[in-house]
Design a protein around this motif. Structure first.
Motif, PDB file in Angstrom:
ATOM      1  N   GLY A  30       0.785  -1.228   0.000  1.00 12.68           N
ATOM      2  CA  GLY A  30       0.000   0.000   0.000  1.00 12.68           C
ATOM      3  C   GLY A  30       0.817   1.277   0.000  1.00 12.68           C
ATOM      4  N   MET A  31       1.981   1.244  -0.612  1.00 15.82           N
ATOM      5  CA  MET A  31       2.799   2.455  -0.707  1.00 15.82           C
ATOM      6  C   MET A  31       1.989   3.545  -1.414  1.00 15.82           C
ATOM      7  N   PRO A  32       1.973   4.764  -0.868  1.00 13.55           N
ATOM      8  CA  PRO A  32       1.191   5.832  -1.499  1.00 13.55           C
ATOM      9  C   PRO A  32       1.753   6.220  -2.860  1.00 13.55           C
ATOM     10  N   ALA A  33       0.926   6.054  -3.877  1.00 10.64           N
ATOM     11  CA  ALA A  33       1.322   6.351  -5.253  1.00 10.64           C
ATOM     12  C   ALA A  33       0.079   6.752  -6.025  1.00 10.64           C
ATOM     13  N   HIS A  34       0.274   7.522  -7.055  1.00  7.03           N
ATOM     14  CA  HIS A  34      -0.834   8.018  -7.870  1.00  7.03           C
ATOM     15  C   HIS A  34      -0.553   7.686  -9.326  1.00  7.03           C
ATOM     16  N   LYS A  35      -1.495   7.025  -9.974  1.00 10.78           N
ATOM     17  CA  LYS A  35      -1.313   6.644 -11.371  1.00 10.78           C
ATOM     18  C   LYS A  35      -1.762   7.810 -12.251  1.00 10.78           C
ATOM     19  N   VAL A  36      -0.875   8.254 -13.107  1.00 10.53           N
ATOM     20  CA  VAL A  36      -1.150   9.330 -14.055  1.00 10.53           C
ATOM     21  C   VAL A  36      -0.917   8.739 -15.442  1.00 10.53           C
ATOM     22  N   GLY A  37      -2.004   8.379 -16.106  1.00 11.93           N
ATOM     23  CA  GLY A  37      -1.870   7.654 -17.368  1.00 11.93           C
ATOM     24  C   GLY A  37      -1.245   6.301 -17.088  1.00 11.93           C
ATOM     25  N   ARG A  38      -0.122   6.018 -17.727  1.00 14.96           N
ATOM     26  CA  ARG A  38       0.599   4.753 -17.497  1.00 14.96           C
ATOM     27  C   ARG A  38       1.673   4.869 -16.427  1.00 14.96           C
ATOM     28  N   LEU A  39       1.905   6.064 -15.915  1.00 17.37           N
ATOM     29  CA  LEU A  39       3.018   6.309 -14.995  1.00 17.37           C
ATOM     30  C   LEU A  39       2.562   6.385 -13.547  1.00 17.37           C
ATOM     31  N   TRP A  40       3.395   5.907 -12.647  1.00 16.08           N
ATOM     32  CA  TRP A  40       3.188   6.099 -11.219  1.00 16.08           C
ATOM     33  C   TRP A  40       3.929   7.358 -10.798  1.00 16.08           C
ATOM     34  N   LYS A  41       3.267   8.188  -9.998  1.00 21.44           N
ATOM     35  CA  LYS A  41       3.875   9.415  -9.472  1.00 21.44           C
ATOM     36  C   LYS A  41       3.776   9.410  -7.956  1.00 21.44           C
ATOM     37  N   PHE A  42       4.733  10.045  -7.307  1.00 16.84           N
ATOM     38  CA  PHE A  42       4.863  10.002  -5.856  1.00 16.84           C
ATOM     39  C   PHE A  42       5.140  11.392  -5.314  1.00 16.84           C
ATOM     40  N   GLN A  43       4.681  11.646  -4.085  1.00 13.47           N
ATOM     41  CA  GLN A  43       5.069  12.849  -3.373  1.00 13.47           C
ATOM     42  C   GLN A  43       5.931  12.415  -2.194  1.00 13.47           C
ATOM     43  N   THR A  44       7.080  13.035  -2.073  1.00 15.11           N
ATOM     44  CA  THR A  44       8.053  12.665  -1.058  1.00 15.11           C
ATOM     45  C   THR A  44       7.438  12.672   0.340  1.00 15.11           C
ATOM     46  N   SER A  45       6.646  13.677   0.650  1.00 17.93           N
ATOM     47  CA  SER A  45       6.075  13.781   1.993  1.00 17.93           C
ATOM     48  C   SER A  45       5.168  12.593   2.309  1.00 17.93           C
ATOM     49  N   GLU A  46       4.371  12.147   1.338  1.00 17.42           N
ATOM     50  CA  GLU A  46       3.489  10.995   1.545  1.00 17.42           C
ATOM     51  C   GLU A  46       4.298   9.719   1.761  1.00 17.42           C
ATOM     52  N   VAL A  47       5.310   9.519   0.930  1.00 21.02           N
ATOM     53  CA  VAL A  47       6.136   8.313   1.028  1.00 21.02           C
ATOM     54  C   VAL A  47       6.929   8.319   2.337  1.00 21.02           C
ATOM     55  N   ASP A  48       7.494   9.453   2.710  1.00 20.57           N
ATOM     56  CA  ASP A  48       8.253   9.544   3.958  1.00 20.57           C
ATOM     57  C   ASP A  48       7.354   9.235   5.161  1.00 20.57           C
ATOM     58  N   GLU A  49       6.139   9.741   5.167  1.00 25.77           N
ATOM     59  CA  GLU A  49       5.194   9.463   6.256  1.00 25.77           C
ATOM     60  C   GLU A  49       4.835   7.976   6.298  1.00 25.77           C
ATOM     61  N   TRP A  50       4.657   7.366   5.118  1.00 25.57           N
ATOM     62  CA  TRP A  50       4.355   5.937   5.018  1.00 25.57           C
ATOM     63  C   TRP A  50       5.498   5.110   5.612  1.00 25.57           C
ATOM     64  N   VAL A  51       6.730   5.489   5.313  1.00 28.26           N
ATOM     65  CA  VAL A  51       7.887   4.785   5.865  1.00 28.26           C
ATOM     66  C   VAL A  51       7.933   4.974   7.382  1.00 28.26           C
ATOM     67  N   ARG A  52       7.749   6.203   7.847  1.00 33.08           N
ATOM     68  CA  ARG A  52       7.794   6.485   9.287  1.00 33.08           C
ATOM     69  C   ARG A  52       6.708   5.742  10.052  1.00 33.08           C
ATOM     70  N   SER A  53       5.564   5.523   9.429  1.00 29.36           N
ATOM     71  CA  SER A  53       4.454   4.847  10.104  1.00 29.36           C
ATOM     72  C   SER A  53       4.710   3.355  10.299  1.00 29.36           C
ATOM     73  N   GLY A  54       5.749   2.840   9.652  1.00 31.64           N
ATOM     74  CA  GLY A  54       6.083   1.432   9.789  1.00 31.64           C
ATOM     75  C   GLY A  54       5.467   0.556   8.725  1.00 31.64           C
ATOM     76  N   SER A  55       4.706   1.118   7.820  1.00 27.52           N
ATOM     77  CA  SER A  55       4.040   0.321   6.782  1.00 27.52           C
ATOM     78  C   SER A  55       5.016  -0.343   5.833  1.00 27.52           C
ATOM     79  N   ALA A  56       6.178   0.244   5.646  1.00 22.84           N
ATOM     80  CA  ALA A  56       7.172  -0.341   4.744  1.00 22.84           C
ATOM     81  C   ALA A  56       7.780  -1.602   5.335  1.00 22.84           C
TER      82      ALA A  56
END
Length: 68
Positions: A30-56
């Motif tokens: 469940g890594m936070p990611a957003h599909k834009v057409g065929r590409l996955w896009k990420f925001q650093t703040s969302e991913v960093d929070e996901w890692v800090r929460s222990g989900s990774a």
């Protein structure tokens, strides 16, 4: 100012992992990611929070030291 949108390559470099790991984490953890057409896009703040929460590091992780 909002975070810039990063590519899978960019977020992999940011986290120090391979792009394959990024795609696996999207599908399996469940890594936070957003599909834009065929590409996955990420925001650093969302991913960093996901890692800090222990989900990774959810249970069932096969990448622990000595598991090879």
């Amino acid at each position: 100012m909002p975070d810039p949108w990063l590519s899978a390559d960019d977020i992999a470099v940011h986290l120090g992992v391979t792009k394959d790991s990024v795609y696996a984490w999207i599908a399996e953890k469940g890594m936070p990611a957003h599909k834009v057409g065929r590409l996955w896009k990420f925001q650093t703040s969302e991913v960093d929070e996901w890692v800090r929460s222990g989900s990774a590091a959810a249970s069932g992780e096969d990448e622990s030291p000595g598991s090879n």
